[in-house]
Write an enzyme that holds these catalytic residues in place. Sequence first.
Site, PDB file in Angstrom:
ATOM      1  N   GLY A 290       0.593  -1.173  -0.079  1.00 28.64           N
ATOM      2  CA  GLY A 290      -0.001  -0.229  -0.009  1.00 28.64           C
ATOM      3  C   GLY A 290       0.918   1.581   0.272  1.00 28.64           C
ATOM      4  N   LEU A 291       1.846   1.187   1.421  1.00 27.29           N
ATOM      5  CA  LEU A 291       2.386   2.560   1.166  1.00 27.29           C
ATOM      6  C   LEU A 291       3.468   2.804  -0.353  1.00 27.29           C
ATOM      7  CD1 LEU A 291       3.351   4.595   2.350  1.00 27.29           C
ATOM      8  CD2 LEU A 291       5.574   3.279   4.332  1.00 27.29           C
TER       9      LEU A 291
ATOM     10  N   ASP B  94       9.870  -6.219  -4.403  1.00 30.73           N
ATOM     11  CA  ASP B  94       8.600  -7.122  -4.102  1.00 30.73           C
ATOM     12  C   ASP B  94       8.460  -8.497  -4.331  1.00 30.73           C
ATOM     13  OD1 ASP B  94       6.070  -5.674  -2.480  1.00 30.73           O
ATOM     14  OD2 ASP B  94       5.879  -7.371  -2.778  1.00 30.73           O
TER      15      ASP B  94
ATOM     16  N   LEU C  13      13.404 -11.205   0.480  1.00 34.94           N
ATOM     17  CA  LEU C  13      14.418 -10.892   0.835  1.00 34.94           C
ATOM     18  C   LEU C  13      15.390 -11.836   1.102  1.00 34.94           C
ATOM     19  CD1 LEU C  13      13.367  -7.994   2.585  1.00 34.94           C
ATOM     20  CD2 LEU C  13      14.780  -7.658   0.867  1.00 34.94           C
TER      21      LEU C  13
ATOM     22  N   GLY D 255       7.939  -6.392   4.124  1.00 38.55           N
ATOM     23  CA  GLY D 255       7.679  -6.790   5.633  1.00 38.55           C
ATOM     24  C   GLY D 255       6.563  -7.478   5.866  1.00 38.55           C
TER      25      GLY D 255
ATOM     26  N   SER E  59       3.423  -5.807   7.673  1.00 34.43           N
ATOM     27  CA  SER E  59       2.406  -4.801   8.201  1.00 34.43           C
ATOM     28  C   SER E  59       1.626  -5.168   9.500  1.00 34.43           C
ATOM     29  CB  SER E  59       2.059  -3.833   7.306  1.00 34.43           C
ATOM     30  OG  SER E  59       1.226  -4.479   6.686  1.00 34.43           O
TER      31      SER E  59
ATOM     32  N   TYR F  92       5.710  -7.887  15.428  1.00 36.15           N
ATOM     33  CA  TYR F  92       5.391  -6.865  14.669  1.00 36.15           C
ATOM     34  C   TYR F  92       5.781  -5.981  15.327  1.00 36.15           C
ATOM     35  CZ  TYR F  92       4.489  -2.846  11.495  1.00 36.15           C
ATOM     36  OH  TYR F  92       4.591  -1.936  10.371  1.00 36.15           O
TER      37      TYR F  92
ATOM     38  N   LYS G 234      10.489  -4.261  14.548  1.00 36.06           N
ATOM     39  CA  LYS G 234      10.288  -3.348  13.967  1.00 36.06           C
ATOM     40  C   LYS G 234      11.652  -2.377  14.675  1.00 36.06           C
ATOM     41  CE  LYS G 234       8.317  -2.538  10.675  1.00 36.06           C
ATOM     42  NZ  LYS G 234       8.523  -2.269   9.555  1.00 36.06           N
TER      43      LYS G 234
ATOM     44  N   SER H   5      -0.323   5.889  10.133  1.00 32.25           N
ATOM     45  CA  SER H   5      -1.351   5.464   9.725  1.00 32.25           C
ATOM     46  C   SER H   5      -0.492   6.056   8.640  1.00 32.25           C
ATOM     47  CB  SER H   5      -2.564   5.271  10.540  1.00 32.25           C
ATOM     48  OG  SER H   5      -2.467   4.399  11.018  1.00 32.25           O
TER      49      SER H   5
END
Length: 272
Positions: free
Chosen positions: A15-16, A35, A53, A74, A76, A141, A145, A170
């Site tokens: 999405g991002l 990706d 990866l 990764g 999310s 998750y 991070k 967000s």
Amino acid sequence: MTAPRTVLLTGAAGGLGTLMRELLPPYGYRLRLFDQRPIESAAGEAEAITAELAEKEALREAVRGVDAIVHLAGISLEAPFEKILRANIEGTYHLYEAAREAGVRRIVFASSNHAVGFTPRPADGSGAIPVDTPRRPDTYYGLSKGFGEDLASLYWDLHGIETVSVRIGSCYPEPTTVRMLSIWLSPADAARLLHAALTAPDVGHTVVYGSSANTRLWWDLSSARALGYEPQDDSEPYAAELLAAQGALAPGNPEHAHLGGAFCTDPPRWPY
């Protein structure tokens, strides 16, 4: 710092990543896309590499010749630890090793507010949570991070690779919950922040919060502003409609008590 010319964008099909594929090139970047899912590239868009990866040869090819990396790849959301370990922890390690071998000197790492998710939210909406607040991950998750931030710190001290770790709130075209009014990062501001993170001089390893200049902001944006980030957007125009539909955040609600929201429940609930 001179603006990097070629930037590897991992997680480019997410999405991002999809948003940044449109919004980063106007800043002068030539993107190389990476990706594990096939990327539907627009006409004239940069080359796209489909791999995980963990595929070291493909990753080496992806980092070869790039000036910087924006690492969005990764999982999310929360997932079983084994999946988080492979994608977010081992995957980020593989990326940094590939960057070290290729001589890439700047990475922007997509961290998350969930690295400090169990931090109590400011009840008065004061925006007072500092970036050096102790990490309190709310999920595997969030834990991954925190690992990524520490890995970035290690590779700066040990190998001289600079990283800006962005604790993203967000990032959606508009906020969809009352909680998001405090942590919303507009896509346009996300591009502004990533551009600042890619071009600011002498960042070493810097941690910043990633959000717009929201009226109801919960955290301190000073370290992001120090990079040259000037957010232009505010979630407040969406507030009246969201509050009418969902009500205000209730202090006694466990989903509202902490920065991480429903990720702090057992089991975690989302979307949040």
